[in-house]
Scaffold this active site. Structure first.
Site, PDB file in Angstrom:
ATOM      1  CE  LYS A  54       0.647   2.846  -6.580  1.00  0.00           C
ATOM      2  NZ  LYS A  54       0.793   4.188  -5.997  1.00  0.00           N
ATOM      3  CD  GLN A  98       2.775   7.140  -6.935  1.00  0.00           C
ATOM      4  OE1 GLN A  98       1.745   6.481  -7.070  1.00  0.00           O
ATOM      5  NE2 GLN A  98       3.743   6.765  -6.127  1.00  0.00           N
ATOM      6  CG  ASP A 121      -3.526   6.646  -2.423  1.00  0.00           C
ATOM      7  OD1 ASP A 121      -2.957   5.540  -2.332  1.00  0.00           O
ATOM      8  OD2 ASP A 121      -3.147   7.562  -3.169  1.00  0.00           O
TER       9      ASP A 121
END
Ligand code: GUN
Length: 293
Positions: A54, A98, A121
């Site tokens: 990422k 995460q 997200d």
């Protein structure tokens, strides 16, 4: 009719990243550099790999990326304090924590603490609600957003189509159903899960199957109608003594069997995976553009 044509996630993700890079260049010309902060708690090796990719992908499109690594012993309060600081930081447009988190930390509490405007997200309940109600103001979770992009780009007509989503996770299955049912997309959506009585009975009626359960080979050729489109979100490690790391990555679909029945199919790897990261970059660029007003 051709069978087993591949949906090339690598090529499509590249196209999305190029689009995002152009948007980012435009923002920079207006004096704003989009910033994404990724928070990794603990030392799960798979998460470390995802986080690295990422960060790398962000830099490649001109997004400034920071990774904050915290020890596995981090308390929930410590993580919440960090999120408060990132929420207040004007150079940070996207925040990604995460998952999974160590067990002393409640993921829902953490997700709810992130400013919805920075929740790239798309996990915050505000964004979940905006996506479900069809508002374009919210952020859709990256994996289902990537699947939608694939269906659009490959000209899959979802209007009135029977789409069977296998899996009901908050990250993929549920938001996938939310996106597919919207006016304009117009799919008839069935969400199957571990308690579904007869999975094959549903999948055999599907024009499109989206498999997102995390179990290798759950979709086999006998479960797929001739000409169906098959999207494989699964990413499973199966032991393979011949592979360099002792395992190989496979999806939820028995690719070799299903490719002869499906009209279009995503490979694993090289299918949905690269799209997920591309959509994260797109969400981050959007978050930055919104900060500019
Ligand atoms: N873990 C696995 N997939 C994801 C994702 O899309 N976002 C975050 N934050 N964690 C994940």
């Amino acid at each position: 009719m051709t069978r087993g044509a591949l949906i090339d996630g690598v090529a499509l993700a590249k196209k999305v990243r190029e689009r995002v890079a152009a948007d980012v260049a435009g923002l920079k010309a207006r004096g704003l550099t989009p910033g994404l902060t990724v928070v990794l708690v603990g030392d799960d090796p798979a998460s470390a790999v995802y986080v690295r990719s990422k960060g790398k992908a962000s830099e490649e499109v001109g997004i400034h990326s920071d990774t904050i690594k915290l020890p596995a012993s981090t308390t929930q309060d410590e993580l919440l304090t960090l999120i408060d600081r990132l929420n207040a930081d004007r150079s940070v447009h996207g925040i990604l924590v995460q998952m999974p988190l160590p067990k002393q930390i409640d993921p829902d509490t953490v997700i709810r603490r992130i400013d919805p405007a920075k929740d790239v997200d798309g996990f915050h309940p505000v964004n979940v609600g905006l996506v479900l109600t069809g508002s374009t103001e919210g952020y859709a979770p990256c994996t289902p957003a990537g699947v939608m992009e694939m269906l659009r780009e490959y000209g899959v007509d979802t209007r009135g189509a029977n789409v069977v989503v296998i899996g009901r996770s908050n990250i993929v299955g549920k938001p996938m159903a939310s996106l597919l049912v919207q006016p304009g997309v117009d799919a008839t959506v069935t969400v199957c899960h571990s308690r579904t009585r007869d999975l094959a009975e549903h999948t055999r009626r599907a024009d499109v199957i989206v498999a997102a359960v995390g179990r290798a080979n759950i979709v086999t050729a006998d479960m797929v109608r001739e000409g169906a489109v098959v999207i494989d979100v699964g990413m499973n490690r199966v032991p393979d003594a011949a592979a360099p790391r002792g395992y190989r990555l496979v999806g939820d679909v028995d690719f070799d069997g299903v490719k002869d029945v499906a009209s279009l199919i995503t490979p694993v790897p090289g299918g949905v995976g690269p799209m997920t990261i591309a959509m994260l970059l797109q969400n981050t660029a959007r978050a930055a553009a919104r900060a500019l007003g």
